[in-house]
Scaffold this active site. Structure first.
Site, PDB file in Angstrom:
ATOM      1  N   SER A  86      32.068 -15.788   6.320  1.00 15.91           N
ATOM      2  CA  SER A  86      32.210 -17.113   5.711  1.00 15.91           C
ATOM      3  C   SER A  86      30.979 -17.434   4.873  1.00 15.91           C
ATOM      4  O   SER A  86      30.597 -16.664   3.998  1.00 15.91           O
ATOM      5  CB  SER A  86      32.449 -18.148   6.820  1.00 15.91           C
ATOM      6  OG  SER A  86      32.800 -19.398   6.308  1.00 15.91           O
ATOM      7  N   ASP A  98      43.584 -16.772   4.234  1.00 15.61           N
ATOM      8  CA  ASP A  98      42.370 -17.520   4.549  1.00 15.61           C
ATOM      9  C   ASP A  98      41.956 -18.358   3.343  1.00 15.61           C
ATOM     10  O   ASP A  98      41.563 -17.819   2.306  1.00 15.61           O
ATOM     11  CB  ASP A  98      41.251 -16.536   4.916  1.00 15.61           C
ATOM     12  CG  ASP A  98      39.968 -17.217   5.344  1.00 15.61           C
ATOM     13  OD1 ASP A  98      39.861 -18.441   5.194  1.00 15.61           O
ATOM     14  OD2 ASP A  98      39.065 -16.499   5.821  1.00 15.61           O
ATOM     15  N   HIS A 116      40.804 -17.773   9.656  1.00 20.56           N
ATOM     16  CA  HIS A 116      39.413 -17.574   9.239  1.00 20.56           C
ATOM     17  C   HIS A 116      38.560 -17.022  10.386  1.00 20.56           C
ATOM     18  O   HIS A 116      37.346 -16.971  10.276  1.00 20.56           O
ATOM     19  CB  HIS A 116      38.837 -18.906   8.745  1.00 20.56           C
ATOM     20  CG  HIS A 116      37.525 -18.790   8.037  1.00 20.56           C
ATOM     21  ND1 HIS A 116      37.338 -18.013   6.907  1.00 20.56           N
ATOM     22  CD2 HIS A 116      36.309 -19.349   8.301  1.00 20.56           C
ATOM     23  CE1 HIS A 116      36.082 -18.112   6.499  1.00 20.56           C
ATOM     24  NE2 HIS A 116      35.438 -18.898   7.337  1.00 20.56           N
TER      25      HIS A 116
END
Length: 443
Positions: free
Chosen positions: A275, A338, A389
């Site tokens: 991320s 995602d 995610h």
């Protein structure tokens, strides 16, 4: 002679003849049995256009009766040929193992991060450097943690302690002597966790490009990166009792120190993040290469490889092209569902650039562009939407090599690409919802 690598199932890799401008895609079906939060899943492998590199010939795909030792082919596994023939038509087993291994170093960041407001180590690592990997369940990782890294969001949102402050974002580690022999080189690892706190989520969604200007002697105004990521990378909190200097200063100093310490050995620099952490990994990799700090005692370039998990776009096409010129290798592992991987630049991205060039439409360097080669996984029928995610879900699918079947797609329908382009508007709201879910669950 180049070392030989096997492919999945038959220890054989089919050769790839894709050119720099190739748009070929390959799909890999993967059962999601290993991912507990997912009922079923599909994984798709998509390779980005290949980059021209100045190396020896690509890895041979001739038949081998046994998987070669990692030490003999580590440069190929680290992307010296942009993972040509290692991602498609089947994911190479050695590469798979390395992706999972580096992903687990990122998982360690989450396990060790202290999110308990009443704790004395709130927003810091729960453990000391010498025992951190052991405490998170990786006693045999083969790496020694040498430094903790802290970052400061440049956003005026107070924490429960009363003021904004730096927080633990990751660590630097180096492979032990025994592990270095297995790897074929001394590996300097930098691992970053992803977004957890509110201020970090805001940094994710600033969505404005700014000139990177990380090299004071050559500012390169055409190289632009997302302002929130750059701020997190370069901001400094002088009041912090844990850190000294910005995230950038800490990283450059420690990596330079380790390169100097092991200057006479074969070295690699590996950066891994999830991320927001993948953005910091790419910024650091670019920074090291741009400043020429990835040089050993013989003035040879030390390979820089980024393993990105669920990462957003970081910069503009100028940033992408400069990373390629500098030889920064990036393998992006993403779930096609995602929303974080669609940001920033849900419309003005590499897809818009392709459309503009085809129809001779004006476009600007203010567009965003992903960097590197993409390995996509596609999980669906999820029991919990947050898992789109989730790093554990990514790694869970990649740990299922026996469930792989190859499905190949040549070319992409233009209308489909256009519809995907305009459909991307929905991802901004979806990403914010995922962020709220992750925040509420302390993920």
């Amino acid at each position: 002679m180049a070392a030989r690598l096997p492919a999945a199932n038959s220890c054989l890799l089919a050769s790839s003849s894709s050119s720099v401008n190739s748009q070929r895609r390959a799909a890999v079906r993967i059962s999601a049995v290993a991912a507990p939060s997912i009922a079923t899943g599909i994984a798709t492998v998509v390779t980005a256009p290949k980059i021209a590199v100045q190396h020896t010939a690509p890895v041979s795909t001739a038949v081998s009766r046994a998987t070669p030792a990692l030490a003999s082919v580590w440069r190929e596994i680290q992307g010296c040929h942009d993972w040509e023939s290692l991602v498609e038509p089947a994911l190479n087993p050695l590469l798979r193992e390395e992706i999972v291994r580096y992903g687990e170093f990122v998982v360690a960041c989450y396990k060790a991060f202290d999110l308990e407001p009443s704790s004395k180590r709130y927003l810091n690592c729960k453990y000391g450097k010498k025992r951190m990997l052991r405490e998170v369940g990786m006693p045999d990782a083969g790496y020694d943690v040498t430094k903790y890294i802290y970052a400061t969001p440049d956003i005026a949102i107070p924490t429960q302690s009363g003021a904004s402050c730096s927080r633990w974002i990751g660590y630097v580690a180096v492979s032990s002597d025994e592990e270095s022999r297995r790897l074929g080189r001394r590996d300097i690892l930098v691992s970053f966790r992803g977004t957890v706190t509110n201020t970090e989520w805001i940094a994710n969604f600033m969505s404005s490009l700014t000139e990177a200007r990380l090299d004071p002697h050559d500012p390169r105004p055409d190289v632009k990166v997302e302002s929130g990521f750059l701020s997190l990378y370069t901001s400094d909190d002088s009041s912090s009792k844990f850190s000294s200097g910005s995230c950038r200063q800490q990283l450059l100093a420690e990596v330079s120190r380790l390169i100097n310490q092991y200057k006479d050995e074969e070295l690699s620099i590996t950066l891994a993040g999830h991320s927001l952490g993948s953005s910091l990994a790419l910024l650091c990799g670019y920074d090291l290469a741009e400043l020429g700090l990835n040089r050993n005692g013989r003035n040879q370039r030390v390979p820089v490889t980024v393993y990105s998990f669920g990462g957003p776009r970081v910069g503009n096409p100028g940033f992408k092209e400069r990373c390629e010129e500098l030889g920064v290798k990036v393998l992006r592992v993403v779930n096609v569902n995602d929303p974080v991987t669609k940001l920033p630049g849900v419309i003005f991205n590499e897809g818009f650039r392709d459309l503009a060039e085809r129809y001779e439409l004006p476009w600007s360097c203010s567009c965003y562009a992903h960097v590197g080669v993409e390995l996509s996984v596609d999980f669906f029928k999820m029991q919990n939407p947050v898992c789109v995610h989730d790093l554990d879900a990514y790694l869970g699918l990649l740990k299922c090599p026996k469930m792989v079947q190859v499905v190949k797609k040549d070319g992409v329908d233009f209308l489909t690409k256009t519809m995907e382009l305009f459909d991307a508007w929905k991802w901004q709201d979806a990403a914010m919802q995922v962020g709220n879910l992750m925040q509420s669950l302390n993920i």
